[in-house]
Scaffold this motif. Sequence first.
Motif, PDB file in Angstrom:
ATOM      1  N   GLY A 140     -15.832  11.943   3.987  1.00 50.76           N
ATOM      2  CA  GLY A 140     -15.745  12.954   5.029  1.00 50.76           C
ATOM      3  C   GLY A 140     -14.347  13.486   5.271  1.00 50.76           C
ATOM      4  N   SER A 141     -13.356  12.894   4.651  1.00 54.53           N
ATOM      5  CA  SER A 141     -11.971  13.334   4.839  1.00 54.53           C
ATOM      6  C   SER A 141     -11.722  14.602   4.046  1.00 54.53           C
ATOM      7  CB  SER A 141     -11.001  12.248   4.374  1.00 54.53           C
ATOM      8  OG  SER A 141      -9.684  12.739   4.395  1.00 54.53           O
ATOM      9  N   THR A 142     -10.951  15.479   4.622  1.00 50.76           N
ATOM     10  CA  THR A 142     -10.583  16.719   3.922  1.00 50.76           C
ATOM     11  C   THR A 142      -9.080  16.764   3.690  1.00 50.76           C
ATOM     12  OG1 THR A 142     -10.380  17.871   6.041  1.00 50.76           O
ATOM     13  CG2 THR A 142     -12.520  18.018   4.906  1.00 50.76           C
ATOM     14  N   ARG A 143      -8.406  15.621   3.865  1.00 48.94           N
ATOM     15  CA  ARG A 143      -6.948  15.593   3.808  1.00 48.94           C
ATOM     16  C   ARG A 143      -6.393  15.220   2.439  1.00 48.94           C
ATOM     17  NH1 ARG A 143      -5.040  11.709   7.519  1.00 48.94           N
ATOM     18  NH2 ARG A 143      -3.000  12.573   7.118  1.00 48.94           N
ATOM     19  N   GLY A 144      -7.220  14.829   1.485  1.00 48.35           N
ATOM     20  CA  GLY A 144      -6.719  14.469   0.160  1.00 48.35           C
ATOM     21  C   GLY A 144      -5.815  13.253   0.167  1.00 48.35           C
TER      22      GLY A 144
ATOM     23  N   ALA B 131       0.858  -1.192   0.000  1.00 47.00           N
ATOM     24  CA  ALA B 131       0.000   0.000   0.000  1.00 47.00           C
ATOM     25  C   ALA B 131       0.886   1.231   0.000  1.00 47.00           C
ATOM     26  CB  ALA B 131      -0.895   0.004   1.234  1.00 47.00           C
ATOM     27  N   ILE B 132       0.580   2.154  -0.886  1.00 48.20           N
ATOM     28  CA  ILE B 132       1.270   3.447  -0.892  1.00 48.20           C
ATOM     29  C   ILE B 132       0.207   4.516  -0.690  1.00 48.20           C
ATOM     30  CG2 ILE B 132       2.585   5.127  -2.226  1.00 48.20           C
ATOM     31  CD1 ILE B 132       3.976   2.853  -3.624  1.00 48.20           C
ATOM     32  N   THR B 133       0.428   5.347   0.298  1.00 45.90           N
ATOM     33  CA  THR B 133      -0.495   6.435   0.609  1.00 45.90           C
ATOM     34  C   THR B 133       0.137   7.744   0.180  1.00 45.90           C
ATOM     35  OG1 THR B 133      -1.230   5.188   2.526  1.00 45.90           O
ATOM     36  CG2 THR B 133      -1.844   7.492   2.455  1.00 45.90           C
ATOM     37  N   ARG B 134      -0.642   8.553  -0.529  1.00 50.53           N
ATOM     38  CA  ARG B 134      -0.158   9.859  -1.009  1.00 50.53           C
ATOM     39  C   ARG B 134      -1.135  10.939  -0.555  1.00 50.53           C
ATOM     40  NH1 ARG B 134       3.808   9.343  -5.162  1.00 50.53           N
ATOM     41  NH2 ARG B 134       4.286  11.423  -4.399  1.00 50.53           N
ATOM     42  N   HIS B 135      -0.601  12.085  -0.179  1.00 48.62           N
ATOM     43  CA  HIS B 135      -1.426  13.247   0.149  1.00 48.62           C
ATOM     44  C   HIS B 135      -1.391  14.177  -1.052  1.00 48.62           C
ATOM     45  CE1 HIS B 135      -2.299  12.381   4.343  1.00 48.62           C
ATOM     46  NE2 HIS B 135      -1.136  11.751   4.313  1.00 48.62           N
ATOM     47  N   VAL B 136      -2.554  14.363  -1.667  1.00 46.55           N
ATOM     48  CA  VAL B 136      -2.665  15.174  -2.877  1.00 46.55           C
ATOM     49  C   VAL B 136      -2.961  16.621  -2.487  1.00 46.55           C
ATOM     50  CG1 VAL B 136      -3.943  15.466  -5.037  1.00 46.55           C
ATOM     51  CG2 VAL B 136      -3.426  13.165  -4.193  1.00 46.55           C
ATOM     52  N   LYS B 137      -2.276  17.546  -3.150  1.00 46.59           N
ATOM     53  CA  LYS B 137      -2.474  18.965  -2.883  1.00 46.59           C
ATOM     54  C   LYS B 137      -3.899  19.370  -3.238  1.00 46.59           C
ATOM     55  CE  LYS B 137       2.332  20.203  -3.843  1.00 46.59           C
ATOM     56  NZ  LYS B 137       3.245  20.894  -4.776  1.00 46.59           N
ATOM     57  N   PRO B 138      -4.478  20.284  -2.457  1.00 53.03           N
ATOM     58  CA  PRO B 138      -5.829  20.770  -2.769  1.00 53.03           C
ATOM     59  C   PRO B 138      -5.901  21.321  -4.189  1.00 53.03           C
ATOM     60  CG  PRO B 138      -5.131  21.520  -0.597  1.00 53.03           C
ATOM     61  CD  PRO B 138      -3.927  20.889  -1.262  1.00 53.03           C
ATOM     62  N   GLY B 139      -6.940  20.948  -4.897  1.00 55.13           N
ATOM     63  CA  GLY B 139      -7.132  21.402  -6.268  1.00 55.13           C
ATOM     64  C   GLY B 139      -6.471  20.512  -7.305  1.00 55.13           C
ATOM     65  N   CYS B 140      -5.675  19.551  -6.878  1.00 59.43           N
ATOM     66  CA  CYS B 140      -4.959  18.661  -7.803  1.00 59.43           C
ATOM     67  C   CYS B 140      -5.545  17.254  -7.828  1.00 59.43           C
ATOM     68  CB  CYS B 140      -3.477  18.585  -7.421  1.00 59.43           C
ATOM     69  SG  CYS B 140      -2.613  20.158  -7.527  1.00 59.43           S
TER      70      CYS B 140
ATOM     71  N   GLY C 262      -0.510 -10.952   6.471  1.00 60.99           N
ATOM     72  CA  GLY C 262      -1.498 -11.637   7.303  1.00 60.99           C
ATOM     73  C   GLY C 262      -2.868 -11.015   7.199  1.00 60.99           C
ATOM     74  N   LEU C 263      -3.549 -10.906   8.323  1.00 64.99           N
ATOM     75  CA  LEU C 263      -4.892 -10.328   8.350  1.00 64.99           C
ATOM     76  C   LEU C 263      -4.906  -8.888   7.881  1.00 64.99           C
ATOM     77  CD1 LEU C 263      -6.379 -11.639  11.709  1.00 64.99           C
ATOM     78  CD2 LEU C 263      -6.995 -12.333   9.397  1.00 64.99           C
ATOM     79  N   GLU C 264      -3.804  -8.196   8.080  1.00 65.76           N
ATOM     80  CA  GLU C 264      -3.728  -6.796   7.696  1.00 65.76           C
ATOM     81  C   GLU C 264      -4.073  -6.603   6.218  1.00 65.76           C
ATOM     82  OE1 GLU C 264      -0.520  -3.118   7.830  1.00 65.76           O
ATOM     83  OE2 GLU C 264       0.142  -5.160   8.209  1.00 65.76           O
ATOM     84  N   ALA C 265      -3.752  -7.583   5.375  1.00 66.86           N
ATOM     85  CA  ALA C 265      -4.036  -7.459   3.947  1.00 66.86           C
ATOM     86  C   ALA C 265      -5.531  -7.324   3.681  1.00 66.86           C
ATOM     87  CB  ALA C 265      -3.466  -8.651   3.184  1.00 66.86           C
ATOM     88  N   PHE C 266      -6.375  -7.921   4.526  1.00 68.97           N
ATOM     89  CA  PHE C 266      -7.820  -7.748   4.368  1.00 68.97           C
ATOM     90  C   PHE C 266      -8.257  -6.340   4.730  1.00 68.97           C
ATOM     91  CE2 PHE C 266      -8.179 -12.457   5.131  1.00 68.97           C
ATOM     92  CZ  PHE C 266      -8.680 -12.766   3.876  1.00 68.97           C
ATOM     93  N   PHE C 267      -7.503  -5.682   5.604  1.00 64.97           N
ATOM     94  CA  PHE C 267      -7.873  -4.382   6.123  1.00 64.97           C
ATOM     95  C   PHE C 267      -7.063  -3.280   5.460  1.00 64.97           C
ATOM     96  CE2 PHE C 267      -8.968  -7.545   9.220  1.00 64.97           C
ATOM     97  CZ  PHE C 267     -10.251  -7.180   9.591  1.00 64.97           C
ATOM     98  N   ARG C 268      -6.731  -3.500   4.173  1.00 69.34           N
ATOM     99  CA  ARG C 268      -5.941  -2.532   3.426  1.00 69.34           C
ATOM    100  C   ARG C 268      -6.618  -1.180   3.487  1.00 69.34           C
ATOM    101  NH1 ARG C 268      -5.396  -5.971  -2.041  1.00 69.34           N
ATOM    102  NH2 ARG C 268      -7.618  -5.650  -1.941  1.00 69.34           N
ATOM    103  N   GLY C 269      -5.827  -0.164   3.603  1.00 70.56           N
ATOM    104  CA  GLY C 269      -6.396   1.168   3.659  1.00 70.56           C
ATOM    105  C   GLY C 269      -5.314   2.195   3.871  1.00 70.56           C
ATOM    106  N   PHE C 270      -5.666   3.270   4.514  1.00 78.87           N
ATOM    107  CA  PHE C 270      -4.773   4.394   4.662  1.00 78.87           C
ATOM    108  C   PHE C 270      -4.025   4.343   5.974  1.00 78.87           C
ATOM    109  CE2 PHE C 270      -8.380   5.740   2.092  1.00 78.87           C
ATOM    110  CZ  PHE C 270      -7.708   6.049   0.941  1.00 78.87           C
ATOM    111  N   GLY C 271      -2.825   4.878   5.958  1.00 79.64           N
ATOM    112  CA  GLY C 271      -2.038   4.990   7.163  1.00 79.64           C
ATOM    113  C   GLY C 271      -1.808   3.657   7.831  1.00 79.64           C
ATOM    114  N   ALA C 272      -1.798   3.678   9.155  1.00 75.05           N
ATOM    115  CA  ALA C 272      -1.572   2.463   9.929  1.00 75.05           C
ATOM    116  C   ALA C 272      -2.800   1.569   9.853  1.00 75.05           C
ATOM    117  CB  ALA C 272      -1.285   2.830  11.377  1.00 75.05           C
TER     118      ALA C 272
END
Length: 182
Positions: A48-52, A7-16, A97-107
Amino acid sequence: MERVHVAITRHVKPGCEAEFDRASRAFAIESSHDPGEAGVQLIGPLPGSTRGEYGILRTFDNREACDAFYASDRFAEFQESVAHLVEGDGVRRELTGLEAFFRGFGAPPPRWKMAIVTWIGVYPTVLLWTWLLAKPLAGAPYLLKAAVTITLAVVTLTWGVMPLLTRVLAPWIHAGREGRRG
């Protein structure tokens, strides 16, 4: 060999966001047939996230394919092409392991939440297969019954139940994680 999930998480700049989304989709399609590529999934910001915060989830047939992909010119060119759209470097994590089922953002979510969701999936799945196989396997040895039941339960959980549960329960699984980064 065991598959590798990244998993790679990226924060996209507002407007991009729209430009990053287009570039990510084009890259996912273009790279989806690379040797050893077993799947790619793009995830936009949580509702509901505003973090992009965007996620790119990849599965590879093995470690060699994973390492080759992330060392490739194609990946380096993609990183360079979206650098002006994102804040900082992406956060790359391997899911196991189980974490692969719970793929998502951050930790990953807390282990107790993963355990509850897993139990919600495992309990009815095992009961269902035990009930369905009771008559067909009535005269079979116990170890054979257990092996067949567990095999079918694992297949059902991996490709049906757990992906559905983690999608349906995502708001609860990831509740309280806004603002955390892995």
